[in-house]
Design an enzyme around this catalytic site. Structure first.
Site, PDB file in Angstrom:
ATOM      1  N   HIS A 284       2.596   1.182   3.783  1.00 33.02           N
ATOM      2  CA  HIS A 284       1.261   0.634   4.061  1.00 33.02           C
ATOM      3  C   HIS A 284       0.283   1.027   2.945  1.00 33.02           C
ATOM      4  CE1 HIS A 284      -1.916  -0.972   6.561  1.00 33.02           C
ATOM      5  NE2 HIS A 284      -2.548   0.184   6.565  1.00 33.02           N
TER       6      HIS A 284
ATOM      7  N   ASP B  15       0.779  -1.192   0.000  1.00 38.16           N
ATOM      8  CA  ASP B  15       0.162  -2.509   0.239  1.00 38.16           C
ATOM      9  C   ASP B  15      -1.332  -2.462  -0.053  1.00 38.16           C
ATOM     10  OD1 ASP B  15       2.518  -3.697   1.028  1.00 38.16           O
ATOM     11  OD2 ASP B  15       2.122  -3.485   3.179  1.00 38.16           O
TER      12      ASP B  15
END
Length: 116
Positions: free
Chosen positions: A77, A80
């Site tokens: 995450h 990202d």
């Protein structure tokens, strides 16, 4: 899983998020013709992005040094967020330039209209 592994990932998420926020604010300022403010915000976005990249580089160096970095959903995450912040900053710079061109052309048109 070590606590510091999560901590670095969360720090990347927060720092990259701040960078993206500055980039988006810079675009909004440019749309309103506030180019000095837009440039200040893009500079702040760059600083935050650099910090996030430094955190990522430290993790890469750790891995390269033989101390594996555990891959988990939080780390993914964070990557990202870092990628999106990078794209947002690059696009913001382009959009600021485009808005500046538009404002300059509008001013030229107004000058021409006054002469007619």
């Amino acid at each position: 899983m070590r606590e510091e592994d999560y901590q670095v990932s969360f720090e990347i998420i927060a720092t990259a998020g701040d960078s993206k926020g500055y980039s988006m604010d810079a675009i909004c300022d440019a749309r309103k013709g506030r180019f000095d403010s837009a440039n200040e915000k893009i500079n702040e976005a760059n600083k935050k992005l650099l910090k996030a990249h430094e955190l990522q580089t430290d993790m890469i160096a750790q891995e390269a040094g033989g101390d594996p970095v555990p891959v988990n959903i939080i780390l993914i995450h964070s990557q990202d967020h870092l990628t999106m912040a990078n794209v947002a900053e690059e696009l913001a710079e382009e959009m600021i330039s485009l808005y500046k061109t538009i404002y300059d052309l509008k001013a030229e048109i107004e000058d021409i209209k006054k002469k007619i």
